[in-house]
Design an enzyme around this catalytic site. Structure first.
Site, PDB file in Angstrom:
ATOM      1  N   HIS A 136      41.404  -3.740-116.725  1.00 11.71           N
ATOM      2  CA  HIS A 136      41.980  -2.455-117.135  1.00 11.71           C
ATOM      3  C   HIS A 136      43.489  -2.498-117.326  1.00 11.71           C
ATOM      4  O   HIS A 136      44.141  -1.464-117.371  1.00 11.71           O
ATOM      5  CB  HIS A 136      41.606  -1.371-116.117  1.00 11.71           C
ATOM      6  CG  HIS A 136      40.137  -1.104-116.067  1.00 11.71           C
ATOM      7  ND1 HIS A 136      39.530  -0.473-115.006  1.00 11.71           N
ATOM      8  CD2 HIS A 136      39.148  -1.389-116.949  1.00 11.71           C
ATOM      9  CE1 HIS A 136      38.219  -0.375-115.242  1.00 11.71           C
ATOM     10  NE2 HIS A 136      37.971  -0.935-116.402  1.00 11.71           N
ATOM     11  N   TYR A 158      53.061   6.760-114.732  1.00 12.40           N
ATOM     12  CA  TYR A 158      52.986   5.323-114.451  1.00 12.40           C
ATOM     13  C   TYR A 158      54.265   4.793-113.809  1.00 12.40           C
ATOM     14  O   TYR A 158      54.219   3.830-113.051  1.00 12.40           O
ATOM     15  CB  TYR A 158      52.622   4.547-115.719  1.00 12.40           C
ATOM     16  CG  TYR A 158      51.188   4.785-116.122  1.00 12.40           C
ATOM     17  CD1 TYR A 158      50.137   4.158-115.451  1.00 12.40           C
ATOM     18  CD2 TYR A 158      50.873   5.679-117.137  1.00 12.40           C
ATOM     19  CE1 TYR A 158      48.824   4.406-115.790  1.00 12.40           C
ATOM     20  CE2 TYR A 158      49.560   5.929-117.484  1.00 12.40           C
ATOM     21  CZ  TYR A 158      48.534   5.296-116.806  1.00 12.40           C
ATOM     22  OH  TYR A 158      47.227   5.558-117.133  1.00 12.40           O
ATOM     23  N   GLN A 212      39.172  -4.421-111.545  1.00  9.93           N
ATOM     24  CA  GLN A 212      39.399  -3.188-112.286  1.00  9.93           C
ATOM     25  C   GLN A 212      40.759  -2.581-111.912  1.00  9.93           C
ATOM     26  O   GLN A 212      41.169  -1.591-112.509  1.00  9.93           O
ATOM     27  CB  GLN A 212      38.293  -2.180-111.978  1.00  9.93           C
ATOM     28  CG  GLN A 212      36.901  -2.668-112.377  1.00  9.93           C
ATOM     29  CD  GLN A 212      35.807  -1.727-111.916  1.00  9.93           C
ATOM     30  OE1 GLN A 212      35.708  -0.609-112.397  1.00  9.93           O
ATOM     31  NE2 GLN A 212      34.990  -2.180-110.977  1.00  9.93           N
ATOM     32  N   ASN A 213      41.427  -3.168-110.939  1.00 11.08           N
ATOM     33  CA  ASN A 213      42.699  -2.638-110.455  1.00 11.08           C
ATOM     34  C   ASN A 213      43.859  -3.092-111.337  1.00 11.08           C
ATOM     35  O   ASN A 213      43.847  -4.199-111.884  1.00 11.08           O
ATOM     36  CB  ASN A 213      42.940  -3.079-109.012  1.00 11.08           C
ATOM     37  CG  ASN A 213      41.837  -2.597-108.080  1.00 11.08           C
ATOM     38  OD1 ASN A 213      41.222  -1.564-108.314  1.00 11.08           O
ATOM     39  ND2 ASN A 213      41.580  -3.355-107.024  1.00 11.08           N
ATOM     40  N   VAL A 214      44.874  -2.254-111.433  1.00  6.38           N
ATOM     41  CA  VAL A 214      46.027  -2.576-112.273  1.00  6.38           C
ATOM     42  C   VAL A 214      47.229  -3.035-111.450  1.00  6.38           C
ATOM     43  O   VAL A 214      48.287  -3.316-112.006  1.00  6.38           O
ATOM     44  CB  VAL A 214      46.430  -1.359-113.158  1.00  6.38           C
ATOM     45  CG1 VAL A 214      45.295  -1.004-114.111  1.00  6.38           C
ATOM     46  CG2 VAL A 214      46.815  -0.148-112.311  1.00  6.38           C
ATOM     47  N   ASP A 215      47.067  -3.110-110.128  1.00  7.89           N
ATOM     48  CA  ASP A 215      48.156  -3.578-109.274  1.00  7.89           C
ATOM     49  C   ASP A 215      48.198  -5.113-109.246  1.00  7.89           C
ATOM     50  O   ASP A 215      47.337  -5.785-109.821  1.00  7.89           O
ATOM     51  CB  ASP A 215      48.005  -3.024-107.851  1.00  7.89           C
ATOM     52  CG  ASP A 215      46.676  -3.426-107.213  1.00  7.89           C
ATOM     53  OD1 ASP A 215      46.478  -4.628-106.960  1.00  7.89           O
ATOM     54  OD2 ASP A 215      45.822  -2.542-106.978  1.00  7.89           O
ATOM     55  N   ALA A 257      36.575  -3.065 -96.957  1.00  7.72           N
ATOM     56  CA  ALA A 257      36.962  -4.387 -97.461  1.00  7.72           C
ATOM     57  C   ALA A 257      37.696  -5.229 -96.431  1.00  7.72           C
ATOM     58  O   ALA A 257      37.435  -6.432 -96.307  1.00  7.72           O
ATOM     59  CB  ALA A 257      37.825  -4.219 -98.714  1.00  7.72           C
ATOM     60  N   SER A 312      31.921   0.851-106.880  1.00  9.05           N
ATOM     61  CA  SER A 312      30.536   1.327-106.905  1.00  9.05           C
ATOM     62  C   SER A 312      29.730   0.659-108.016  1.00  9.05           C
ATOM     63  O   SER A 312      28.515   0.786-108.069  1.00  9.05           O
ATOM     64  CB  SER A 312      30.509   2.843-107.115  1.00  9.05           C
ATOM     65  OG  SER A 312      31.058   3.179-108.387  1.00  9.05           O
ATOM     66  N   GLY A 325      34.688  -3.031-103.031  1.00  6.18           N
ATOM     67  CA  GLY A 325      35.489  -1.846-103.296  1.00  6.18           C
ATOM     68  C   GLY A 325      35.230  -1.165-104.613  1.00  6.18           C
ATOM     69  O   GLY A 325      36.097  -0.467-105.141  1.00  6.18           O
TER      70      GLY A 325
END
Length: 225
Positions: A104, A53, A86-89, A212, A171, A169
């Site tokens: 997430h 990480y 769902q992205n962690v950025d 996207a 599924s 972006g």
């Protein structure tokens, strides 16, 4: 003002240069997923998890929001917009979006092993020996496999009130996030943007077979007219 819920996944961040969560053989940056994204992996080898990480956090500082992130911000001129990602950025934040739910977790935050509600902003490397106020080790603020998704109930409540849902972006195959769409009203307008969509258009579902950065600006322009 109508409510728009935007569900985003790895495909949005990938166009900014962030590696997608995992490739076809189930590896993430060469690691087995369970080694770096599970409580078992953390217990077995916390040094490996922290290093993994730390590298993701370092990479994040080298990328910028793309045209998809930026286009979503302009929707706020006409709609109440909530992004459920769902992205962690932090690319949605850096682009300027106001309301973001991270299902997430967040790469630029850490939390206490002792108290999961004790969350700290964190931009540097996280190492063994970095402790919280309870003298307990800090860990990445990431929802790993097998862990509860604390923001899920909030995301469900917001999705239930959506007039429009835009899916970008992702599924929509990974649960529990994939189940969110079932909470939207049956007459909610849905836009699905994906270069290789696995669903067919229907009365309230518009499918745009594009990446996207090109598809999102087109949908946004249409919704702002």
């Amino acid at each position: 003002m109508k409510n728009i819920v935007v569900l985003t996944g790895a495909g949005v961040s990938a166009e900014s240069g962030i590696s997608t969560f995992r490739d076809a053989n189930g590896l993430w940056e060469g690691h087995d997923i369970m080694e770096v994204a599970s409580p078992i992996g953390w217990n077995n080898n916390p040094e490996l998890v922290l290093d993994f990480y730390n590298k993701r956090r370092s990479q994040l500082s080298t990328v910028v929001p793309n045209e998809a992130h930026k286009a979503l911000v302009t929707l706020e001129k006409k709609y109440h917009v909530t992004i459920i990602t769902q992205n962690v950025d932090d690319l949605h934040e850096r682009a300027g979006s106001s309301n973001i739910i991270h299902l997430h977790g967040e790469l630029l935050k850490v939390r206490s092993q002792f108290d999961q509600d004790l969350v700290l902003d964190w931009k540097d490397d996280l190492n063994i020996g970095d402790l919280c106020e309870h003298n307990q080790q800090l860990r990445p603020h990431i929802v790993w496999f097998g862990e509860d998704v604390p923001m899920m109930d909030n995301a469900i409540t917001i999705t239930e009130k959506a007039d429009i849902v835009i899916i970008i972006g992702t599924s929509m195959q990974v649960y529990p996030a994939a189940g969110l769409l079932s909470y939207a009203s049956s007459n909610t307008d849905i836009y699905f943007i994906d270069p290789k969509p696995a669903i067919e258009p229907k009365s309230n579902l518009t499918v745009l077979s594009e990446k996207a950065t090109t598809g999102v600006p087109k949908i946004v322009e249409n919704l702002l007219q």
